[in-house]
Design a protein around this motif. Sequence first.
Motif, PDB file in Angstrom:
ATOM      1  N   PRO A  84     -74.707  35.768   5.902  1.00  0.00           N
ATOM      2  CA  PRO A  84     -75.808  36.731   5.566  1.00  0.00           C
ATOM      3  C   PRO A  84     -76.493  36.324   4.295  1.00  0.00           C
ATOM      4  O   PRO A  84     -77.328  36.486   3.600  1.00  0.00           O
ATOM      5  CB  PRO A  84     -75.466  38.147   5.945  1.00  0.00           C
ATOM      6  N   ARG A  85     -75.738  35.383   3.626  1.00  0.00           N
ATOM      7  CA  ARG A  85     -75.959  35.044   2.121  1.00  0.00           C
ATOM      8  C   ARG A  85     -77.392  34.281   2.107  1.00  0.00           C
ATOM      9  O   ARG A  85     -78.043  34.329   0.888  1.00  0.00           O
ATOM     10  CB  ARG A  85     -74.868  34.290   1.503  1.00  0.00           C
ATOM     11  N   TYR A  86     -77.568  33.610   2.986  1.00  0.00           N
ATOM     12  CA  TYR A  86     -78.732  32.918   3.157  1.00  0.00           C
ATOM     13  C   TYR A  86     -79.731  33.515   3.986  1.00  0.00           C
ATOM     14  O   TYR A  86     -79.561  34.253   4.899  1.00  0.00           O
ATOM     15  CB  TYR A  86     -78.488  31.436   3.852  1.00  0.00           C
ATOM     16  N   HIS A  87     -81.024  32.935   3.635  1.00  0.00           N
ATOM     17  CA  HIS A  87     -81.991  33.338   4.523  1.00  0.00           C
ATOM     18  C   HIS A  87     -81.714  32.477   5.915  1.00  0.00           C
ATOM     19  O   HIS A  87     -81.109  31.588   5.812  1.00  0.00           O
ATOM     20  CB  HIS A  87     -83.275  32.679   3.900  1.00  0.00           C
ATOM     21  N   PRO A  88     -82.064  33.170   7.073  1.00  0.00           N
ATOM     22  CA  PRO A  88     -81.479  32.613   8.106  1.00  0.00           C
ATOM     23  C   PRO A  88     -82.225  31.312   8.966  1.00  0.00           C
ATOM     24  O   PRO A  88     -82.618  31.419   9.934  1.00  0.00           O
ATOM     25  CB  PRO A  88     -81.588  33.794   9.005  1.00  0.00           C
ATOM     26  N   VAL A  89     -82.361  30.149   8.057  1.00  0.00           N
ATOM     27  CA  VAL A  89     -82.988  29.067   8.153  1.00  0.00           C
ATOM     28  C   VAL A  89     -81.964  28.009   7.470  1.00  0.00           C
ATOM     29  O   VAL A  89     -81.761  28.181   6.319  1.00  0.00           O
ATOM     30  CB  VAL A  89     -84.485  29.060   7.827  1.00  0.00           C
ATOM     31  N   TYR A 103     -74.011  23.858  19.335  1.00  0.00           N
ATOM     32  CA  TYR A 103     -74.248  25.298  19.145  1.00  0.00           C
ATOM     33  C   TYR A 103     -73.539  25.997  20.442  1.00  0.00           C
ATOM     34  O   TYR A 103     -73.663  25.762  21.363  1.00  0.00           O
ATOM     35  CB  TYR A 103     -75.929  25.559  19.216  1.00  0.00           C
ATOM     36  N   TYR A 104     -72.762  27.161  19.691  1.00  0.00           N
ATOM     37  CA  TYR A 104     -71.982  27.752  20.650  1.00  0.00           C
ATOM     38  C   TYR A 104     -72.327  29.490  20.631  1.00  0.00           C
ATOM     39  O   TYR A 104     -72.987  29.874  19.715  1.00  0.00           O
ATOM     40  CB  TYR A 104     -70.469  27.821  20.193  1.00  0.00           C
ATOM     41  N   MET A 145     -80.447  30.864  16.914  1.00  0.00           N
ATOM     42  CA  MET A 145     -79.639  29.968  16.269  1.00  0.00           C
ATOM     43  C   MET A 145     -78.816  30.214  15.257  1.00  0.00           C
ATOM     44  O   MET A 145     -77.893  29.607  15.306  1.00  0.00           O
ATOM     45  CB  MET A 145     -80.070  28.588  16.529  1.00  0.00           C
ATOM     46  N   TYR A 146     -79.570  30.798  14.369  1.00  0.00           N
ATOM     47  CA  TYR A 146     -78.800  30.910  13.044  1.00  0.00           C
ATOM     48  C   TYR A 146     -78.074  32.472  13.147  1.00  0.00           C
ATOM     49  O   TYR A 146     -76.891  32.454  12.783  1.00  0.00           O
ATOM     50  CB  TYR A 146     -79.659  31.188  11.989  1.00  0.00           C
ATOM     51  N   THR A 147     -78.783  33.389  13.814  1.00  0.00           N
ATOM     52  CA  THR A 147     -77.884  34.873  13.603  1.00  0.00           C
ATOM     53  C   THR A 147     -77.084  34.904  14.671  1.00  0.00           C
ATOM     54  O   THR A 147     -76.194  36.033  14.290  1.00  0.00           O
ATOM     55  CB  THR A 147     -79.045  35.785  13.813  1.00  0.00           C
ATOM     56  N   CYS A 203     -79.503  22.388   3.622  1.00  0.00           N
ATOM     57  CA  CYS A 203     -80.423  22.886   2.618  1.00  0.00           C
ATOM     58  C   CYS A 203     -80.658  24.410   3.139  1.00  0.00           C
ATOM     59  O   CYS A 203     -81.054  24.561   3.932  1.00  0.00           O
ATOM     60  CB  CYS A 203     -81.419  22.021   2.611  1.00  0.00           C
ATOM     61  N   ARG A 204     -80.327  25.290   2.201  1.00  0.00           N
ATOM     62  CA  ARG A 204     -80.750  26.669   2.344  1.00  0.00           C
ATOM     63  C   ARG A 204     -81.085  27.618   1.221  1.00  0.00           C
ATOM     64  O   ARG A 204     -81.067  26.981   0.317  1.00  0.00           O
ATOM     65  CB  ARG A 204     -79.406  27.365   2.792  1.00  0.00           C
ATOM     66  N   ASP A 205     -81.560  28.674   1.606  1.00  0.00           N
ATOM     67  CA  ASP A 205     -82.224  29.546   0.414  1.00  0.00           C
ATOM     68  C   ASP A 205     -81.259  30.788   0.352  1.00  0.00           C
ATOM     69  O   ASP A 205     -80.920  31.375   1.378  1.00  0.00           O
ATOM     70  CB  ASP A 205     -83.799  30.112   0.918  1.00  0.00           C
ATOM     71  N   VAL A 206     -80.572  30.831  -0.718  1.00  0.00           N
ATOM     72  CA  VAL A 206     -79.720  32.002  -1.197  1.00  0.00           C
ATOM     73  C   VAL A 206     -80.744  33.190  -1.646  1.00  0.00           C
ATOM     74  O   VAL A 206     -81.281  32.853  -2.451  1.00  0.00           O
ATOM     75  CB  VAL A 206     -78.632  31.576  -2.476  1.00  0.00           C
TER      76      VAL A 206
END
Length: 218
Positions: A84-89, A103-104, A145-147, A203-206
């Motif tokens: 959850p630290r990152y925006h989910p992308v 992906y699992y 896929m992220y969440t 690459c992510r957005d914190v």
Amino acid sequence: MGFVDLIINPTPFNLVLRLLGGDMTAKGALVAQPFPPFVQKYPDIISRIKATGAFNSSAHEEPNHIIMNEYLPGQGIMPHEDGPRYHPVVTTLSLGSHAVFHYYQYQKDDEIGAVTRGIGKTINTTPVSSILLEPRSLVISSGTMYTTHLHGIEEVEEDVISPKTDMPGVVLSNLDRLRDPLIKSLIERGTPLKRGVRYSLTCRDVERVSSISVLSRH
Ligand SMILES: O=C(O)CCC(=O)C(=O)O
Ligand SMILES: [Fe+2]
């Protein structure tokens, strides 16, 4: 300074890595540092990622943090969630060798053989989707896929890809979208894809940025 100059050992994944954009506090806030020139000047990775629209609804509307990993043949990363630290992308830029992202999902409690060990959840080891990460490709993982899914790369020296349904090997979700002519012809001929050295930029957005500032080291 070398391409990879920081070895954090042990990491959860035992990879050589370098953090760009700053370090994270224990509470998951980014202590921001400027990116090195290659990230924002040439080849301007950030603007090109921004142009995909992947971060349109994130706090900073672009990635502010990059993890660089180096994988030797036979190295991978165990299935995990990015949390959850990152925006989910997450956008994954692959350089050098190909790899296969699986992906699992977690095993559902009602499935045969599902076991709950303490607070841990069991992972269903059959991937729900497998993506060939081509050299110089950008893959965007978002939504469920992220969440709710995990992702990982198997620790193998070569990847056996199934060229058609009912043929042995990994069934790719992006088989029809591959661009690399050499990779495509090897898969068509049923030749395993030998891994070389791969560098990835994750690459992510914190979302939370700390007000403490750090002077640039670059
Ligand atoms: O290196 C990669 O391609 C994956 C890295 C990853 O999943 C992560 O850093 O969370
Ligand atoms: Fe990850």
